[in-house]
Design an enzyme around this catalytic site. Structure first.
Site, PDB file in Angstrom:
ATOM      1  N   ASP A 109     -45.103 -27.052  50.253  1.00  8.42           N
ATOM      2  CA  ASP A 109     -45.727 -26.335  49.239  1.00  8.42           C
ATOM      3  C   ASP A 109     -44.951 -26.259  47.915  1.00  8.42           C
ATOM      4  O   ASP A 109     -43.781 -26.255  47.910  1.00  8.42           O
ATOM      5  CB  ASP A 109     -45.915 -25.103  49.578  1.00  8.42           C
ATOM      6  N   HIS A 146     -48.440 -28.551  39.793  1.00 15.83           N
ATOM      7  CA  HIS A 146     -48.401 -27.372  40.635  1.00 15.83           C
ATOM      8  C   HIS A 146     -47.831 -27.817  41.893  1.00 15.83           C
ATOM      9  O   HIS A 146     -47.748 -26.786  42.628  1.00 15.83           O
ATOM     10  CB  HIS A 146     -49.550 -26.705  40.504  1.00 15.83           C
TER      11      HIS A 146
HETATM   12  P1  ADQ Z   1     -52.567 -23.010  46.634  1.00 15.42           P
HETATM   13  O1  ADQ Z   1     -52.160 -24.214  47.377  1.00 15.42           O
HETATM   14  O2  ADQ Z   1     -53.962 -22.777  46.574  1.00 15.42           O
HETATM   15  O3  ADQ Z   1     -51.820 -23.354  45.107  1.00 15.42           O
HETATM   16  P2  ADQ Z   1     -50.852 -20.669  46.954  1.00 15.42           P
HETATM   17  O4  ADQ Z   1     -49.728 -20.664  45.905  1.00 15.42           O
HETATM   18  O5  ADQ Z   1     -50.454 -20.066  48.165  1.00 15.42           O
HETATM   19  O6  ADQ Z   1     -51.634 -21.851  47.215  1.00 15.42           O
HETATM   20  O7  ADQ Z   1     -52.106 -19.742  46.183  1.00 15.42           O
HETATM   21  C1  ADQ Z   1     -53.039 -19.269  46.988  1.00 15.42           C
HETATM   22  C2  ADQ Z   1     -53.770 -18.077  46.414  1.00 15.42           C
HETATM   23  O8  ADQ Z   1     -54.963 -17.836  46.994  1.00 15.42           O
HETATM   24  C3  ADQ Z   1     -53.135 -16.813  46.384  1.00 15.42           C
HETATM   25  O9  ADQ Z   1     -52.998 -16.383  44.969  1.00 15.42           O
HETATM   26  C4  ADQ Z   1     -53.813 -15.983  47.291  1.00 15.42           C
HETATM   27  O10 ADQ Z   1     -53.797 -14.581  46.760  1.00 15.42           O
HETATM   28  C5  ADQ Z   1     -55.088 -16.563  47.343  1.00 15.42           C
HETATM   29  N1  ADQ Z   1     -55.661 -16.328  48.798  1.00 15.42           N
HETATM   30  C6  ADQ Z   1     -55.203 -16.504  49.790  1.00 15.42           C
HETATM   31  N2  ADQ Z   1     -55.995 -16.189  50.986  1.00 15.42           N
HETATM   32  C7  ADQ Z   1     -56.985 -15.349  50.326  1.00 15.42           C
HETATM   33  C8  ADQ Z   1     -57.917 -14.568  50.942  1.00 15.42           C
HETATM   34  N3  ADQ Z   1     -58.239 -14.787  52.277  1.00 15.42           N
HETATM   35  N4  ADQ Z   1     -58.695 -14.000  49.913  1.00 15.42           N
HETATM   36  C9  ADQ Z   1     -58.587 -14.171  48.693  1.00 15.42           C
HETATM   37  N5  ADQ Z   1     -57.521 -14.604  48.193  1.00 15.42           N
HETATM   38  C10 ADQ Z   1     -56.672 -15.556  48.805  1.00 15.42           C
HETATM   39  C11 ADQ Z   1     -51.349 -24.491  44.396  1.00 15.42           C
HETATM   40  C12 ADQ Z   1     -50.024 -25.098  44.952  1.00 15.42           C
HETATM   41  C13 ADQ Z   1     -49.115 -23.940  45.264  1.00 15.42           C
HETATM   42  C14 ADQ Z   1     -48.673 -23.394  43.789  1.00 15.42           C
HETATM   43  C15 ADQ Z   1     -49.955 -22.879  43.423  1.00 15.42           C
HETATM   44  C16 ADQ Z   1     -49.587 -22.376  41.853  1.00 15.42           C
HETATM   45  O11 ADQ Z   1     -50.448 -25.842  46.232  1.00 15.42           O
HETATM   46  O12 ADQ Z   1     -47.883 -24.597  46.002  1.00 15.42           O
HETATM   47  O13 ADQ Z   1     -48.002 -22.016  44.419  1.00 15.42           O
HETATM   48  O14 ADQ Z   1     -50.824 -23.876  43.160  1.00 15.42           O
HETATM   49  O15 ADQ Z   1     -48.852 -23.058  41.126  1.00 15.42           O
END
Ligand code: ADQ
Length: 503
Positions: free
Chosen positions: A380, A168
């Site tokens: 990312d 991921h």
């Molecule tokens: P993450 O590093 O966790 O994931 P991201 O893809 O941005 O990063 O996902 C974050 C998730 O957290 C989103 O679904 C978002 O809705 C949720 N979130 C963020 N802020 C929030 C808040 N205040 N309250 C509730 N929910 C919140 C890892 C990798 C990424 C990759 C994903 C999936 O680092 O690059 O996209 O896995 O493969």
């Protein structure tokens, strides 16, 4: 697709075990995109999800999960970890070695050999659990950087399964990967899977370049998203499958009357100013301090925007036990305080800041209310926030500023305004330009992004990985280009040995 049984393996189970007020364990189901996408597949095909339960294990945990499995329609099987294992494997190897290195933050790495040994032990534990709860003929889909060696262990233990692995997070360029003391072991482990999946073309290219450096006989064949890699010992597939979101669900939630009302209230509370939104997990890869510096630069360089724009940063608590993360939180809070000290006026606070996880509807209301989103990670794998913001943009007039270094940029580059998150003046300039962009252009850009995100959603992602892994077929793939300019020129041919001189 055939009906092969599926075994999903991830660090955490899709349900968390928490203690209630009386000290008894209870199961709280997970709600992330991965669970949403995998649950129907597991239910239809029959399947099992293996992961850490958040506890050291025990009969009580097994019983709880058994009753939860009945409701979920698929089996959940826990791997119990001791406090020491959690410390060295999870906080150590996963978070202090692989996470920083693979995000290009080599100076943050702590290459403690104990971490690696424990990582191997824990990966073995996972492989043993897979052996216990799966059968020959099942397809085992292992997720992410915590579990790179599970496929290798399965072979070591004589457990014969078809396997796929999905990373991921990014796969780093050769010169960064070289720093890893256990680099050849990691590559060898990844080669033991039948299919290795990455987020983007760039990640797959980096992986193949690393393989070629260490194994001079490695050949990669094919031109599409999935290529065949072989040397004297092994043949396997490597592909890129950009992860998506449940677009329809986000879009429908954003259209709900209750969400519309809440979004209006958020706008009104801000006196209908232009709202720019940032939503991230607390992590140094997300570039939040740099983003705040860009906002400071915006207010310094374009004083006419004072009082017209506000920036809302939502930060989800993450890895709070780690001192580095607490230091980052303090830095962010100091910057928020400084910028507000510099530019606040009566009735106007330029930066609003929330440090908490928001319930889904509230998050969607913020996405809907925001006129612009600043998604500026320093690196990312993909970044789902960028996609969620677009899916919730009912007006289609939202502007997405997206880091060149987010995997999502490879898919959204025609609609988003791509920025270099380190270039705070460049980001400020882009915001200034977008403030004056006409609605027609905004709509054109947003439509393009929504089309891609809708088409290549989380269900497409699961299907395409399984088609490549289980049926060895290929579906419809999104157009993808690397936005890594230096290497872009090399294109697909670079890794295609059938076209090159055989290097
Ligand atoms: P993450 O590093 O966790 O994931 P991201 O893809 O941005 O990063 O996902 C974050 C998730 O957290 C989103 O679904 C978002 O809705 C949720 N979130 C963020 N802020 C929030 C808040 N205040 N309250 C509730 N929910 C919140 C890892 C990798 C990424 C990759 C994903 C999936 O680092 O690059 O996209 O896995 O493969």
């Amino acid at each position: 697709m055939d009906s092969t049984r599926l075994v999903v393996v991830s660090n955490r189970l899709p349900a968390a075990l928490r203690k209630n007020e009386n000290g008894d364990w209870k199961v709280v189901p997970g709600a992330g995109g991965l669970v949403t996408a995998m649950a129907p597949v597991l239910r239809d095909r029959g399947g099992t999800w293996i992961g850490w339960s958040g506890t050291a294990g025990g009969a009580e945990v097994m019983d709880l999960l058994a009753s939860f499995s009945k409701e979920a329609g698929y089996e959940l099987k826990p791997v119990g970890l001791t406090a020491e294992e959690v410390n060295d494997f999870y906080f150590g190897f996963a978070n202090e070695v692989v996470w920083p290195l693979f995000h290009d933050f080599q100076s943050r790495c702590n290459f403690n050999p104990r971490y690696y040994h424990r990582y191997m032990d824990v990966n073995r534990k996972f492989a043993e659990t897979v052996g216990q709860w799966s059968a020959e003929g099942d397809f085992v889909w292992v997720h992410d950087y915590h579990l790179m060696h599970v496929g290798w262990w399965l072979k070591e233990l004589g457990i014969n399964r078809r396997t796929g692995f999905y990373l991921h997070i990014p796969f780093p360029p050769v010169d960064i990967f070289l720093k890893m003391p256990w680099r050849t072991k990691v590559l060898k482990a990844l080669m033991e899977y039948d299919l290795v999946g990455f987020q983007t073309y760039r990640d797959r290219r980096n992986f193949i370049q690393c393989l070629k450096l260490f194994y001079s006989d490695v050949k990669a064949k094919g031109r599409g998203p999935v290529v065949r890699i072989s040397n004297d010992e092994r043949t396997f597939n490597a592909g890129y499958f950009s992860i998506g979101i449940d677009y329809r669900q986000f879009n429908e939630t954003a259209r709900r009357p209750s969400v519309k009302k809440r979004a209006q209230a958020i706008k009104e509370a801000d006196e209908n100013r232009t709202i720019i939104l940032g939503v991230d997990r607390l992590d140094y890869t997300k570039g939040v301090p740099q983003r705040l510096e860009a906002m400071r630069t915006l207010f310094e360089n374009y004083p006419e925007l004072h009082g017209k724009i506000t920036f809302t940063q939502v930060l989800v608590p993450s890895r709070e036990q780690v001192p580095e993360y607490m230091a980052l939180k303090e830095e962010i809070e100091r910057l928020v305080g400084e910028i507000n000290g510099q530019f606040s006026q009566p009735g106007y606070t330029p930066v609003q800041y929330m440090y908490r996880s928001l319930p889904r509807e509230e998050l969607v209301a913020y996405y809907r209310a925001a006129d612009m989103a600043l998604v500026t990670p320093l690196r990312d794998g993909m970044n789902l926030v960028a996609k969620e913001y677009c899916a919730c943009n009912v007006s289609k007039k939202g502007v997405l500023f997206l880091s060149e270094f987010a995997g999502a940029a490879t898919q959204l580059q025609n609609g988003a305004l791509l920025v270099n998150p380190y270039d705070v003046e460049g980001v400020a300039k882009a915001i200034h330009q977008a403030y004056h962009m006409d609605d027609k252009e905004k709509r054109q850009r947003m439509r393009k992004m929504q089309e891609i995100i809708r088409k290549y959603d989380i269900f497409w992602w699961v299907d395409s990985f399984l088609q490549a892994g289980v049926s060895r077929g290929l579906g419809d793939f999104p157009p993808q280009e690397s936005v890594d300019y230096a290497f872009f020129e090399m294109g697909e041919d670079y890794i295609d040995d059938s076209l090159s001189s055989g290097t």
